[in-house]
Scaffold this motif. Structure first.
Motif, mmCIF file in Angstrom:
data_model
loop_
_atom_site.group_PDB
_atom_site.id
_atom_site.type_symbol
_atom_site.label_atom_id
_atom_site.label_comp_id
_atom_site.label_asym_id
_atom_site.label_seq_id
_atom_site.Cartn_x
_atom_site.Cartn_y
_atom_site.Cartn_z
ATOM 1 N N MET A 1 0.843 -1.178 0.000
ATOM 2 C CA MET A 1 0.000 0.000 0.000
ATOM 3 C C MET A 1 0.890 1.244 0.000
ATOM 4 O O MET A 1 1.865 1.316 0.705
ATOM 5 N N GLU A 2 0.521 2.202 -0.811
ATOM 6 C CA GLU A 2 1.273 3.442 -0.923
ATOM 7 C C GLU A 2 0.411 4.628 -0.552
ATOM 8 O O GLU A 2 -0.797 4.607 -0.725
ATOM 9 N N THR A 3 1.061 5.676 -0.056
ATOM 10 C CA THR A 3 0.386 6.951 0.158
ATOM 11 C C THR A 3 1.108 7.984 -0.689
ATOM 12 O O THR A 3 2.321 8.166 -0.543
ATOM 13 N N LEU A 4 0.382 8.618 -1.589
ATOM 14 C CA LEU A 4 0.957 9.628 -2.475
ATOM 15 C C LEU A 4 0.182 10.931 -2.328
ATOM 16 O O LEU A 4 -1.019 10.917 -2.069
ATOM 17 N N VAL A 5 0.877 12.034 -2.501
ATOM 18 C CA VAL A 5 0.222 13.330 -2.624
ATOM 19 C C VAL A 5 0.384 13.732 -4.080
ATOM 20 O O VAL A 5 1.506 13.891 -4.564
ATOM 21 N N LEU A 6 -0.745 13.842 -4.785
ATOM 22 C CA LEU A 6 -0.741 14.065 -6.224
ATOM 23 C C LEU A 6 -1.408 15.393 -6.574
ATOM 24 O O LEU A 6 -2.343 15.830 -5.899
ATOM 25 N N ARG A 22 -8.552 14.143 -12.743
ATOM 26 C CA ARG A 22 -7.322 13.472 -13.190
ATOM 27 C C ARG A 22 -6.176 13.933 -12.299
ATOM 28 O O ARG A 22 -5.905 15.127 -12.176
ATOM 29 N N LEU A 23 -5.514 12.959 -11.656
ATOM 30 C CA LEU A 23 -4.387 13.231 -10.774
ATOM 31 C C LEU A 23 -3.096 12.788 -11.445
ATOM 32 O O LEU A 23 -2.999 11.660 -11.950
ATOM 33 N N GLY A 41 -8.438 11.992 -0.420
ATOM 34 C CA GLY A 41 -8.846 13.180 0.326
ATOM 35 C C GLY A 41 -7.998 14.378 -0.045
ATOM 36 O O GLY A 41 -6.962 14.242 -0.713
ATOM 37 N N LEU A 42 -8.417 15.529 0.391
ATOM 38 C CA LEU A 42 -7.636 16.739 0.171
ATOM 39 C C LEU A 42 -6.358 16.633 0.987
ATOM 40 O O LEU A 42 -6.395 16.217 2.152
ATOM 41 N N ALA A 43 -5.225 17.015 0.415
ATOM 42 C CA ALA A 43 -3.954 16.908 1.120
ATOM 43 C C ALA A 43 -3.935 17.763 2.378
ATOM 44 O O ALA A 43 -3.214 17.463 3.319
ATOM 45 N N VAL A 90 -3.960 16.324 -3.672
ATOM 46 C CA VAL A 90 -4.867 15.306 -3.201
ATOM 47 C C VAL A 90 -4.043 14.131 -2.682
ATOM 48 O O VAL A 90 -3.069 13.709 -3.313
ATOM 49 N N THR A 91 -4.421 13.605 -1.517
ATOM 50 C CA THR A 91 -3.779 12.398 -0.959
ATOM 51 C C THR A 91 -4.492 11.166 -1.477
ATOM 52 O O THR A 91 -5.728 11.116 -1.479
ATOM 53 N N VAL A 92 -3.705 10.192 -1.932
ATOM 54 C CA VAL A 92 -4.246 8.919 -2.422
ATOM 55 C C VAL A 92 -3.505 7.810 -1.702
ATOM 56 O O VAL A 92 -2.269 7.759 -1.722
ATOM 57 N N GLU A 93 -4.260 6.908 -1.080
ATOM 58 C CA GLU A 93 -3.670 5.780 -0.346
ATOM 59 C C GLU A 93 -4.281 4.500 -0.873
ATOM 60 O O GLU A 93 -5.494 4.389 -1.010
ATOM 61 N N GLY A 94 -3.437 3.525 -1.138
ATOM 62 C CA GLY A 94 -3.980 2.250 -1.632
ATOM 63 C C GLY A 94 -2.993 1.550 -2.524
ATOM 64 O O GLY A 94 -1.805 1.797 -2.444
ATOM 65 N N PRO A 95 -3.495 0.725 -3.397
ATOM 66 C CA PRO A 95 -4.897 0.382 -3.685
ATOM 67 C C PRO A 95 -5.444 -0.663 -2.723
ATOM 68 O O PRO A 95 -4.694 -1.335 -2.016
#
Length: 96
Positions: A1-6, A22-23, A41-43, A90-95
């Motif tokens: 699992m990764e957490t990215l700020v895009l 689109r991120l 979610g919002l960063a 935007v923060t994206v965590e997953g997949p």
């Protein structure tokens, strides 16, 4: 699992109450399978909510971006995305 700020690369209106966001991955990898989701979610905010990834894994690999479909009506879980603009983080965590 990764957490990215895009960074938001684009926002397109899909319907009056939904947006395709689109991120940009900017060279980072986010490997996933069709049908998987991510916490998004919002960063600037701690809250993350689950969303299915709207782009196909092949599209993400080819174009270097992830797409999500957000419903932005008041009272919906995506209402806090209503103020998103190109360049927002935007923060994206997953997949998952």
């Amino acid at each position: 699992m990764e957490t990215l700020v895009l960074k938001v690369g684009s926002i397109r209106r899909a319907t009056p109450s939904t947006r395709i966001v689109r991120l940009l991955l900017d060279g980072r990898h986010f490997p996933y399978l069709a049908g998987q989701a991510a916490m998004v979610g919002l960063a600037s905010q701690p809250e993350l909510v689950p969303y299915s990834v709207a782009s196909a894994p092949e599209e993400t690999a080819r174009h270097g971006c992830l797409e999500f479909l957000f419903k932005i009506e008041p009272g919906s879980r995506g209402a806090h995305f209503a103020g998103l603009k190109r360049g927002s983080l935007v923060t994206v965590e997953g997949p998952f």
